[in-house]
Design a protein around this motif. Structure first.
Motif, PDB file in Angstrom:
ATOM      1  N   TRP A  30       0.836  -1.211   0.000  1.00  0.00           N
ATOM      2  CA  TRP A  30       0.000   0.000   0.000  1.00  0.00           C
ATOM      3  C   TRP A  30       0.865   1.252   0.000  1.00  0.00           C
ATOM      4  O   TRP A  30       0.636   2.184  -0.773  1.00  0.00           O
ATOM      5  CB  TRP A  30      -0.912  -0.015   1.228  1.00  0.00           C
ATOM      6  N   PHE A  31       1.880   1.268   0.854  1.00  0.00           N
ATOM      7  CA  PHE A  31       2.738   2.436   0.972  1.00  0.00           C
ATOM      8  C   PHE A  31       3.432   2.741  -0.349  1.00  0.00           C
ATOM      9  O   PHE A  31       3.435   3.893  -0.820  1.00  0.00           O
ATOM     10  CB  PHE A  31       3.772   2.195   2.078  1.00  0.00           C
ATOM     11  N   ALA A  32       4.021   1.726  -0.968  1.00  0.00           N
ATOM     12  CA  ALA A  32       4.765   1.938  -2.210  1.00  0.00           C
ATOM     13  C   ALA A  32       3.857   2.367  -3.353  1.00  0.00           C
ATOM     14  O   ALA A  32       4.232   3.215  -4.170  1.00  0.00           O
ATOM     15  CB  ALA A  32       5.508   0.650  -2.591  1.00  0.00           C
ATOM     16  N   ASN A  33       2.650   1.817  -3.405  1.00  0.00           N
ATOM     17  CA  ASN A  33       1.783   2.061  -4.545  1.00  0.00           C
ATOM     18  C   ASN A  33       0.868   3.266  -4.390  1.00  0.00           C
ATOM     19  O   ASN A  33       0.477   3.872  -5.388  1.00  0.00           O
ATOM     20  CB  ASN A  33       0.940   0.810  -4.832  1.00  0.00           C
ATOM     21  N   GLU A  34       0.515   3.609  -3.164  1.00  0.00           N
ATOM     22  CA  GLU A  34      -0.455   4.684  -2.967  1.00  0.00           C
ATOM     23  C   GLU A  34       0.112   5.917  -2.273  1.00  0.00           C
ATOM     24  O   GLU A  34      -0.471   6.988  -2.370  1.00  0.00           O
ATOM     25  CB  GLU A  34      -1.650   4.158  -2.148  1.00  0.00           C
ATOM     26  N   LEU A  35       1.217   5.783  -1.577  1.00  0.00           N
ATOM     27  CA  LEU A  35       1.753   6.911  -0.804  1.00  0.00           C
ATOM     28  C   LEU A  35       3.008   7.519  -1.396  1.00  0.00           C
ATOM     29  O   LEU A  35       3.420   8.599  -0.977  1.00  0.00           O
ATOM     30  CB  LEU A  35       2.042   6.469   0.637  1.00  0.00           C
ATOM     31  N   ILE A  36       3.637   6.852  -2.362  1.00  0.00           N
ATOM     32  CA  ILE A  36       4.916   7.316  -2.886  1.00  0.00           C
ATOM     33  C   ILE A  36       4.812   7.622  -4.370  1.00  0.00           C
ATOM     34  O   ILE A  36       4.245   6.848  -5.145  1.00  0.00           O
ATOM     35  CB  ILE A  36       6.025   6.267  -2.664  1.00  0.00           C
ATOM     36  N   GLU A  37       5.363   8.775  -4.754  1.00  0.00           N
ATOM     37  CA  GLU A  37       5.541   9.141  -6.155  1.00  0.00           C
ATOM     38  C   GLU A  37       7.026   9.448  -6.371  1.00  0.00           C
ATOM     39  O   GLU A  37       7.702   9.945  -5.466  1.00  0.00           O
ATOM     40  CB  GLU A  37       4.703  10.366  -6.526  1.00  0.00           C
ATOM     41  N   PHE A  38       7.516   9.137  -7.562  1.00  0.00           N
ATOM     42  CA  PHE A  38       8.906   9.424  -7.906  1.00  0.00           C
ATOM     43  C   PHE A  38       8.965  10.595  -8.880  1.00  0.00           C
ATOM     44  O   PHE A  38       8.244  10.616  -9.880  1.00  0.00           O
ATOM     45  CB  PHE A  38       9.563   8.202  -8.560  1.00  0.00           C
ATOM     46  N   ILE A  39       9.816  11.564  -8.558  1.00  0.00           N
ATOM     47  CA  ILE A  39      10.078  12.689  -9.451  1.00  0.00           C
ATOM     48  C   ILE A  39      11.583  12.904  -9.487  1.00  0.00           C
ATOM     49  O   ILE A  39      12.207  13.135  -8.444  1.00  0.00           O
ATOM     50  CB  ILE A  39       9.374  13.974  -8.973  1.00  0.00           C
ATOM     51  N   SER A  40      12.158  12.789 -10.683  1.00  0.00           N
ATOM     52  CA  SER A  40      13.608  12.963 -10.846  1.00  0.00           C
ATOM     53  C   SER A  40      14.389  12.122  -9.840  1.00  0.00           C
ATOM     54  O   SER A  40      15.326  12.589  -9.183  1.00  0.00           O
ATOM     55  CB  SER A  40      13.983  14.441 -10.718  1.00  0.00           C
ATOM     56  N   GLN A  42      13.623  11.059  -6.987  1.00  0.00           N
ATOM     57  CA  GLN A  42      13.415  11.415  -5.586  1.00  0.00           C
ATOM     58  C   GLN A  42      12.013  10.989  -5.184  1.00  0.00           C
ATOM     59  O   GLN A  42      11.069  11.111  -5.961  1.00  0.00           O
ATOM     60  CB  GLN A  42      13.591  12.927  -5.371  1.00  0.00           C
ATOM     61  N   MET A  43      11.872  10.479  -3.946  1.00  0.00           N
ATOM     62  CA  MET A  43      10.572  10.032  -3.451  1.00  0.00           C
ATOM     63  C   MET A  43       9.828  11.186  -2.781  1.00  0.00           C
ATOM     64  O   MET A  43      10.400  11.964  -2.028  1.00  0.00           O
ATOM     65  CB  MET A  43      10.743   8.896  -2.442  1.00  0.00           C
ATOM     66  N   PHE A  44       8.538  11.249  -3.076  1.00  0.00           N
ATOM     67  CA  PHE A  44       7.646  12.210  -2.441  1.00  0.00           C
ATOM     68  C   PHE A  44       6.388  11.491  -1.958  1.00  0.00           C
ATOM     69  O   PHE A  44       5.905  10.568  -2.622  1.00  0.00           O
ATOM     70  CB  PHE A  44       7.249  13.327  -3.409  1.00  0.00           C
ATOM     71  N   ALA A  45       5.869  11.933  -0.819  1.00  0.00           N
ATOM     72  CA  ALA A  45       4.622  11.379  -0.295  1.00  0.00           C
ATOM     73  C   ALA A  45       3.434  12.117  -0.885  1.00  0.00           C
ATOM     74  O   ALA A  45       3.500  13.319  -1.138  1.00  0.00           O
ATOM     75  CB  ALA A  45       4.592  11.493   1.226  1.00  0.00           C
ATOM     76  N   THR A  46       2.347  11.391  -1.104  1.00  0.00           N
ATOM     77  CA  THR A  46       1.143  12.005  -1.658  1.00  0.00           C
ATOM     78  C   THR A  46       0.252  12.601  -0.575  1.00  0.00           C
ATOM     79  O   THR A  46      -0.749  13.241  -0.891  1.00  0.00           O
ATOM     80  CB  THR A  46       0.336  10.978  -2.469  1.00  0.00           C
ATOM     81  N   ASN A 121       8.743  15.454   1.265  1.00  0.00           N
ATOM     82  CA  ASN A 121       9.967  14.851   0.730  1.00  0.00           C
ATOM     83  C   ASN A 121      10.321  13.625   1.570  1.00  0.00           C
ATOM     84  O   ASN A 121      10.475  13.722   2.793  1.00  0.00           O
ATOM     85  CB  ASN A 121      11.122  15.857   0.797  1.00  0.00           C
ATOM     86  N   VAL A 122      10.469  12.494   0.948  1.00  0.00           N
ATOM     87  CA  VAL A 122      10.751  11.241   1.639  1.00  0.00           C
ATOM     88  C   VAL A 122      12.199  10.860   1.391  1.00  0.00           C
ATOM     89  O   VAL A 122      12.629  10.722   0.242  1.00  0.00           O
ATOM     90  CB  VAL A 122       9.820  10.118   1.148  1.00  0.00           C
ATOM     91  N   TYR A 123      12.962  10.687   2.463  1.00  0.00           N
ATOM     92  CA  TYR A 123      14.377  10.384   2.341  1.00  0.00           C
ATOM     93  C   TYR A 123      14.683   8.910   2.595  1.00  0.00           C
ATOM     94  O   TYR A 123      15.455   8.309   1.873  1.00  0.00           O
ATOM     95  CB  TYR A 123      15.186  11.246   3.311  1.00  0.00           C
ATOM     96  N   ARG A 124      14.118   8.364   3.645  1.00  0.00           N
ATOM     97  CA  ARG A 124      14.369   6.964   3.976  1.00  0.00           C
ATOM     98  C   ARG A 124      13.078   6.311   4.453  1.00  0.00           C
ATOM     99  O   ARG A 124      12.235   6.955   5.074  1.00  0.00           O
ATOM    100  CB  ARG A 124      15.446   6.829   5.062  1.00  0.00           C
ATOM    101  N   VAL A 125      12.984   5.010   4.183  1.00  0.00           N
ATOM    102  CA  VAL A 125      11.826   4.224   4.585  1.00  0.00           C
ATOM    103  C   VAL A 125      12.329   3.016   5.373  1.00  0.00           C
ATOM    104  O   VAL A 125      13.233   2.301   4.926  1.00  0.00           O
ATOM    105  CB  VAL A 125      11.013   3.754   3.365  1.00  0.00           C
ATOM    106  N   GLN A 189       1.589  17.744  -3.083  1.00  0.00           N
ATOM    107  CA  GLN A 189       1.461  17.812  -4.527  1.00  0.00           C
ATOM    108  C   GLN A 189       2.818  17.592  -5.172  1.00  0.00           C
ATOM    109  O   GLN A 189       3.478  18.532  -5.577  1.00  0.00           O
ATOM    110  CB  GLN A 189       0.886  19.161  -4.956  1.00  0.00           C
ATOM    111  N   PRO A 190       3.282  16.330  -5.245  1.00  0.00           N
ATOM    112  CA  PRO A 190       4.619  16.102  -5.794  1.00  0.00           C
ATOM    113  C   PRO A 190       4.763  16.535  -7.234  1.00  0.00           C
ATOM    114  O   PRO A 190       5.862  16.755  -7.701  1.00  0.00           O
ATOM    115  CB  PRO A 190       4.799  14.579  -5.653  1.00  0.00           C
ATOM    116  N   LYS A 191       3.659  16.656  -7.974  1.00  0.00           N
ATOM    117  CA  LYS A 191       3.786  17.086  -9.364  1.00  0.00           C
ATOM    118  C   LYS A 191       4.332  18.498  -9.464  1.00  0.00           C
ATOM    119  O   LYS A 191       4.806  18.920 -10.507  1.00  0.00           O
ATOM    120  CB  LYS A 191       2.444  16.991 -10.078  1.00  0.00           C
ATOM    121  N   HIS A 192       4.251  19.263  -8.378  1.00  0.00           N
ATOM    122  CA  HIS A 192       4.784  20.625  -8.369  1.00  0.00           C
ATOM    123  C   HIS A 192       6.213  20.672  -7.821  1.00  0.00           C
ATOM    124  O   HIS A 192       6.794  21.733  -7.737  1.00  0.00           O
ATOM    125  CB  HIS A 192       3.893  21.531  -7.518  1.00  0.00           C
ATOM    126  N   CYS A 193       6.731  19.495  -7.390  1.00  0.00           N
ATOM    127  CA  CYS A 193       8.065  19.480  -6.817  1.00  0.00           C
ATOM    128  C   CYS A 193       9.118  19.562  -7.906  1.00  0.00           C
ATOM    129  O   CYS A 193       8.901  19.156  -9.028  1.00  0.00           O
ATOM    130  CB  CYS A 193       8.295  18.191  -6.026  1.00  0.00           C
TER     131      CYS A 193
END
Length: 239
Positions: A30-40, A42-46, A121-125, A189-193
């Motif tokens: 759930w966390f990987a698929n619904e809470l995390i987005e990748f941009i460049s 880098q991980m961001f939480a939704t 901004n997500v650094y470590r999990v 809003q990671p799309k704005h990151c």
């Protein structure tokens, strides 16, 4: 320092979330698929954890009775923990995360995810096992690499993921419904990151947030060429 799990085989050998009714593998999917987005890279939480959505709350990394802390100290970020199915906001999880929860004093609510974050901004999990009222198992605490998060995110579905961890696993009458995401004012809003397209860390830039109303927009967040944040050097936040 917790061991880093960077492939499915190592996650399997760790025994995290195994066997059911432990919910850790479902929680991680759930966390990987619904809470995390990748941009460049880098991980961001939704969602922003300060809203307590899904039961997120601060993890203070206090020393245990032996004087040992569970996770590395941080300087410019905070730890948040999620996964307690007794939390009043646990109803926001999709059914596939909570369906094995018995409500009893057993292993069905023992797993947690701890996230090192600054804003969204997500650094470590990390994944860990909760013991008793406030303790966590040091020997069952692992860092989940950014690469493994990406692998899990690309998997076809929950059954695909669970069957690769346990080849004998079969889902029985499981209908995966979409997670009930919070109202928009809780969401990052990671799309704005923006992130460094070169992948080079610029130590002069500290990750931060701008706030417009209730909408969180993470600013530039430096990353290393591996996509992982450089190890922290100084002390952890006071608690």
């Amino acid at each position: 320092m917790p061991e880093t799990l960077n492939e499915l085989k190592r996650l399997q050998r760790s025994q995290f979330g195994q066997p059911e009714p432990r919910h850790g593998l479902r929680l991680l999917f759930w966390f990987a698929n619904e809470l995390i987005e990748f941009i460049s890279n880098q991980m961001f939480a939704t969602v922003h954890p300060n809203t307590a959505v899904f039961g997120f709350h601060p993890f203070h990394n206090r020393p245990d009775h032996d004087g040992d802390i569970l996770l590395p100290e941080t300087e410019n970020s905070d730890y948040y923990v999620v996964g307690n199915l007794k939390n009043t906001n646990a109803y926001q999880f999709p059914d596939y995360v909570t369906e094995k929860y018995t409500g009893l004093q057993d292993d069905s609510n023992t797993d947690r995810i701890i996230v090192d974050m600054d804003g969204c901004n997500v650094y470590r999990v990390y994944v860990t096992r909760h013991l008793g009222r406030s303790n966590f198992s040091h020997s069952e605490t692992y860092r989940i690499s950014q690469g493994l998060i990406s692998v899990i995110k690309k998997m076809e579905d929950l059954e695909d993921f669970l069957s690769k961890i346990d080849p004998s696993y079969r889902l029985h009458s499981l209908e995966m419904d979409l997670p009930r995401l919070p109202p928009v004012n809780h969401m990052c809003q990671p799309k704005h990151c923006t992130a460094s397209l070169s992948g080079n860390r610029d130590t002069s830039i500290q990750p931060s947030l701008t706030q417009s109303g209730n909408m969180y927009q993470p600013k530039e967040s430096p990353v290393s060429q591996s996509g992982d944040r450089d190890p922290p050097k100084d002390s952890f936040l006071a608690h």
